[in-house]
Design an enzyme around this catalytic site. Structure first.
Site, PDB file in Angstrom:
ATOM      1  N   LYS A   1       0.679  -1.086  -0.044  1.00 38.06           N
ATOM      2  CA  LYS A   1       0.074   0.115  -0.086  1.00 38.06           C
ATOM      3  C   LYS A   1       0.922   1.148   0.070  1.00 38.06           C
ATOM      4  O   LYS A   1       1.601   1.661   1.086  1.00 38.06           O
ATOM      5  CB  LYS A   1      -0.845   0.136   1.276  1.00 38.06           C
ATOM      6  CG  LYS A   1      -2.013   0.975   0.989  1.00 38.06           C
ATOM      7  CD  LYS A   1      -2.293   1.845   2.328  1.00 38.06           C
ATOM      8  CE  LYS A   1      -1.437   3.024   2.860  1.00 38.06           C
ATOM      9  NZ  LYS A   1      -1.276   4.080   1.943  1.00 38.06           N
TER      10      LYS A   1
ATOM     11  N   GLU B   1       9.856   1.554  10.620  1.00 34.65           N
ATOM     12  CA  GLU B   1      10.800   2.294  10.393  1.00 34.65           C
ATOM     13  C   GLU B   1      10.145   3.706  10.412  1.00 34.65           C
ATOM     14  O   GLU B   1       9.476   4.352   9.602  1.00 34.65           O
ATOM     15  CB  GLU B   1      11.340   2.051   8.956  1.00 34.65           C
ATOM     16  CG  GLU B   1      12.010   0.722   8.670  1.00 34.65           C
ATOM     17  CD  GLU B   1      13.281   0.579   9.402  1.00 34.65           C
ATOM     18  OE1 GLU B   1      14.097   1.462   9.982  1.00 34.65           O
ATOM     19  OE2 GLU B   1      13.959  -0.379   9.322  1.00 34.65           O
TER      20      GLU B   1
ATOM     21  N   CYS C   1      14.729  10.379   6.463  1.00 30.30           N
ATOM     22  CA  CYS C   1      14.493  10.058   7.745  1.00 30.30           C
ATOM     23  C   CYS C   1      15.702  10.297   8.562  1.00 30.30           C
ATOM     24  O   CYS C   1      15.656  10.378   9.639  1.00 30.30           O
ATOM     25  CB  CYS C   1      13.803   8.753   7.766  1.00 30.30           C
ATOM     26  SG  CYS C   1      14.628   7.580   7.004  1.00 30.30           S
TER      27      CYS C   1
ATOM     28  N   GLU D   1      10.828  16.588  14.344  1.00 26.74           N
ATOM     29  CA  GLU D   1      11.357  16.104  12.945  1.00 26.74           C
ATOM     30  C   GLU D   1      10.496  17.335  11.756  1.00 26.74           C
ATOM     31  O   GLU D   1       9.331  17.371  11.826  1.00 26.74           O
ATOM     32  CB  GLU D   1      10.840  14.996  12.586  1.00 26.74           C
ATOM     33  CG  GLU D   1      11.365  14.438  11.088  1.00 26.74           C
ATOM     34  CD  GLU D   1      10.755  12.882  10.624  1.00 26.74           C
ATOM     35  OE1 GLU D   1       9.826  12.740  10.890  1.00 26.74           O
ATOM     36  OE2 GLU D   1      11.630  12.446  10.324  1.00 26.74           O
TER      37      GLU D   1
HETATM   38  P1  NAD Z   1       2.892   8.862   7.155  1.00 22.76           P
HETATM   39  O1  NAD Z   1       3.159   8.117   8.507  1.00 22.76           O
HETATM   40  O2  NAD Z   1       1.816  10.129   7.234  1.00 22.76           O
HETATM   41  O3  NAD Z   1       2.289   7.836   6.009  1.00 22.76           O
HETATM   42  C1  NAD Z   1       3.185   6.689   5.807  1.00 22.76           C
HETATM   43  C2  NAD Z   1       2.472   5.659   4.963  1.00 22.76           C
HETATM   44  O4  NAD Z   1       1.484   5.097   6.002  1.00 22.76           O
HETATM   45  C3  NAD Z   1       1.256   6.288   3.854  1.00 22.76           C
HETATM   46  O5  NAD Z   1       1.089   5.419   3.049  1.00 22.76           O
HETATM   47  C4  NAD Z   1       0.022   6.433   4.743  1.00 22.76           C
HETATM   48  O6  NAD Z   1      -1.123   6.292   3.774  1.00 22.76           O
HETATM   49  C5  NAD Z   1       0.136   5.351   5.736  1.00 22.76           C
HETATM   50  N1  NAD Z   1      -0.589   5.459   6.781  1.00 22.76           N
HETATM   51  C6  NAD Z   1      -0.635   6.579   7.660  1.00 22.76           C
HETATM   52  N2  NAD Z   1      -1.590   6.175   8.811  1.00 22.76           N
HETATM   53  C7  NAD Z   1      -2.002   4.898   8.706  1.00 22.76           C
HETATM   54  C8  NAD Z   1      -2.397   4.175   9.476  1.00 22.76           C
HETATM   55  N3  NAD Z   1      -2.988   4.341  10.704  1.00 22.76           N
HETATM   56  N4  NAD Z   1      -2.778   2.901   9.004  1.00 22.76           N
HETATM   57  C9  NAD Z   1      -2.280   2.398   7.916  1.00 22.76           C
HETATM   58  N5  NAD Z   1      -1.699   3.200   7.086  1.00 22.76           N
HETATM   59  C10 NAD Z   1      -1.370   4.436   7.477  1.00 22.76           C
HETATM   60  O7  NAD Z   1       4.335   9.489   6.746  1.00 22.76           O
HETATM   61  P2  NAD Z   1       4.645  10.129   5.569  1.00 22.76           P
HETATM   62  O8  NAD Z   1       4.282  11.757   5.627  1.00 22.76           O
HETATM   63  O9  NAD Z   1       4.407   9.395   4.302  1.00 22.76           O
HETATM   64  O10 NAD Z   1       6.473   9.874   5.238  1.00 22.76           O
HETATM   65  C11 NAD Z   1       7.295  10.725   6.115  1.00 22.76           C
HETATM   66  C12 NAD Z   1       7.584  10.147   7.432  1.00 22.76           C
HETATM   67  O11 NAD Z   1       7.919   8.864   7.279  1.00 22.76           O
HETATM   68  C13 NAD Z   1       8.518  10.888   8.300  1.00 22.76           C
HETATM   69  O12 NAD Z   1       8.447  10.643   9.740  1.00 22.76           O
HETATM   70  C14 NAD Z   1      10.059  10.069   8.083  1.00 22.76           C
HETATM   71  O13 NAD Z   1      10.828  10.083   9.065  1.00 22.76           O
HETATM   72  C15 NAD Z   1       9.673   8.704   7.866  1.00 22.76           C
HETATM   73  N6  NAD Z   1      10.407   7.640   6.952  1.00 22.76           N
HETATM   74  C16 NAD Z   1      11.056   6.915   7.936  1.00 22.76           C
HETATM   75  C17 NAD Z   1      11.807   5.999   7.318  1.00 22.76           C
HETATM   76  C18 NAD Z   1      12.632   4.939   7.983  1.00 22.76           C
HETATM   77  O14 NAD Z   1      13.260   4.036   7.066  1.00 22.76           O
HETATM   78  N7  NAD Z   1      12.932   4.990   9.117  1.00 22.76           N
HETATM   79  C19 NAD Z   1      12.148   6.329   5.849  1.00 22.76           C
HETATM   80  C20 NAD Z   1      11.566   7.247   5.218  1.00 22.76           C
HETATM   81  C21 NAD Z   1      10.708   8.016   5.738  1.00 22.76           C
END
Ligand code: NAD
Length: 490
Positions: free
Chosen positions: A185, A259, A293, A392
């Site tokens: 997804k 992650e 991240c 962040e």
């Molecule tokens: P986000 O958490 O808003 O969304 C990430 C994904 O999760 C999307 O596909 C979203 O639709 C889905 N999602 C959100 N809430 C959900 C729920 N309750 N149930 C199921 N799916 C859900 O994050 P974002 O804004 O897309 O990405 C940025 C964030 O990702 C930053 O905090 C960044 O640090 C983190 N990130 C971490 C890593 C790592 O490897 N640690 C890598 C890249 C990004």
């Protein structure tokens, strides 16, 4: 400065990839993808509902329980994965361009991360699974025990928009190698590129149901997390969403890797080389417009070198080439979305309000009047208790602060809810490694920071649970089983 991008082509993805077919959505919701550099429409994608997720999980379950995938040998899976890698690699350049248009990633970064790395990961895990012993016999008190590792089952992969291709493949490749099936997804912000994986999988003859792709928002994402047919969730995204997903997986006793976010520190010691530090910023701090991240946006500098480094940072950031992500000279592209731009500008206000010293940037570039561009911004004299040092930002806004001793530098670096990346810059590598050992973080570099696909990657504290990449990732897609047998097997 003007931004010139590819001629507008509507890139529509109106169907989902389920059970090896391109299928019509059950619902009617769509998502308009916007080009980050222009703010103009880029394409339209269908948004999945619970019913689409259910169909995808059903296909993945069937391929595992009744289809051929559950019975394949590692060598057979490796062969499929290598064909898949070839088909993906053939599309590498156009995939990299598409992602850059979606999320603003400079093309020089998108080429290796979105173009080349996914195929490389498939090859890496294909090689690994053919050389990993999945079964061994040990002597036991009663006879012998066969210790085996079996696929964990159906995996729900949920990914963010910042590195959409490689983050998806960091889940798909070890999962496929282990013998799992996957429902991916992706994030609506990068709605279009993930289906390239469906095109490549289909062409490569990946058996139906092994990889399924359904674009969806949070609601249908939640349906995937709690679906009874799913055995494990592999999530990359914000700490906020990770907490919700982790709690649900805890309730269901469902395997999960998380992650999450970070607020990492780059340490410049009193013997550091300013030029090395500045060169390293591309990897430590500004990678993907700081929408990474592991971004090291807390810059901790030995007090004896403080003004020198602050000045160098101001000069460096003023000279960064901000512009068209498809232009190879560009160092900083636009933020991925309007929401993201608003968030980053909000943190610049937070910095101003905190009384920190603004030394460069501080707003939108005057010559870029469309798209989601922001100036690389440096605040000096930030206190580690300020919001700018604790939260962040996920954009190019730096918080610089001085320290007096190595112990104090370690204490400030560790005084964070997060623990994902980091770096130490020093003329003495042993000293740097000594400090790296004391910082509570999942990854840290000495005099540079660059991801190693062969080594485990992940976070401590609020930055996550579990590890991706390296041989270690394979383990999280396998379950141990002990079969107690006779001594005849020894
Ligand atoms: P986000 O958490 O808003 O969304 C990430 C994904 O999760 C999307 O596909 C979203 O639709 C889905 N999602 C959100 N809430 C959900 C729920 N309750 N149930 C199921 N799916 C859900 O994050 P974002 O804004 O897309 O990405 C940025 C964030 O990702 C930053 O905090 C960044 O640090 C983190 N990130 C971490 C890593 C790592 O490897 N640690 C890598 C890249 C990004």
């Amino acid at each position: 400065m003007t931004v010139t991008v590819d001629a507008q082509t509507e890139l529509d993805r109106t169907r989902f990839f389920i059970d090896g077919e391109w299928v019509e959505p059950r619902g009617t919701d769509t998502h308009r993808a916007i080009e980050a550099a222009t703010g103009e429409p880029l394409g339209t994608a269908a948004m999945g509902t619970d019913a689409d997720v259910d169909a995808a999980v059903g296909a993945a379950r069937n391929a595992l329980d009744n289809g051929p995938w559950g019975d394949t040998t590692p060598a057979e899976r490796a062969e499929v994965m290598r064909r898949f890698a070839e088909r993906l690699a053939a599309r590498g350049e156009s995939t990299a361009r598409l992602v850059s248009r979606e999320n603003g990633m400079p093309i020089t970064l998108s080429n290796p991360f979105n173009g080349a790395a996914p195929a490389g990961l498939l090859q890496m895990y294909a090689d690994l699974i053919t050389t990993t012993a999945l079964e061994e016999v040990r002597p036991s008190q009663m006879g012998s025990t066969i210790v085996r590792r079996e696929p964990v089952g159906v995996v729900g992969g949920i990914t963010p928009w910042n590195y959409p291709q490689v983050l998806a493949m960091m889940k798909i490749a070890p999962a496929m190698a282990a013998g799992c099936t996957v429902v991916l997804k992706p994030s609506p912000e990068t709605a279009l590129d993930s289906y390239v994986m469906g095109d490549a999988a289909s062409e490569a003859g990946v058996p139906p149901g092994v990889l399924n792709i359904v674009l969806a928002g949070r609601e249908a994402g939640s349906a995937l997390v709690s679906h009874p047919g799913v055995d494990k969730i592999a999530f990359t995204g914000s700490t906020e969403a990770g907490r919700v997903i982790g709690a649900e997986c805890g309730r269901l006793i469902r395997r999960v890797t998380l992650e999450l976010g970070g607020k990492s520190a780059a340490l410049f010691l009193d013997d550091g080389d300013v030029q090395t530090f500045m060169t390293g910023l591309a990897g430590t701090t500004f990678m993907n417009n700081s929408q990474t991240c592991t971004t090291q946006a807390r810059i901790l500098v030995a007090r004896s070198r403080y003004e020198e480094v602050v000045e160098a940072l101001a000069e460096y950031t003023r000279n960064l080439v901000v512009g068209d992500p498809l232009d190879e000279r560009t160092q900083i592209g636009p933020m991925a979305s309007e929401r993201q731009l608003t968030r980053v500008l909000g943190y610049i206000d937070v910095g101003r309000d905190s009384g920190a010293r603004l030394v460069s940037g501080g707003g939108r570039p005057k010559d870029l009047d469309r798209g989601w561009f922001v100036e690389p911004t440096v605040f000096a004299d930030v206190d580690n208790s300020d919001r700018l040092a604790r939260e962040e930002v996920f954009g190019p806004v730096l918080a610089v602060m001085p320290f007096d001793t190595d112990d104090q530098a370690v204490a400030i670096a560790n005084d964070s809810n997060y623990g994902l990346g980091g770096s130490v810059f020093t003329a003495d590598e042993e000293r740097g490694i000594g400090i790296a050992r004391r910082i509570r973080t999942g990854t840290i570099g000495v005099n540079y920071y660059a991801l190693d696909l062969g080594a485990p990657f992940g976070g401590m504290k609020d930055s996550g649970l579990g590890r991706e990449l390296g041989p270690e990732a394979l383990n999280s897609y396998l379950e141990y089983k002990s079969i107690y047998a006779s001594a005849d097997r020894l």
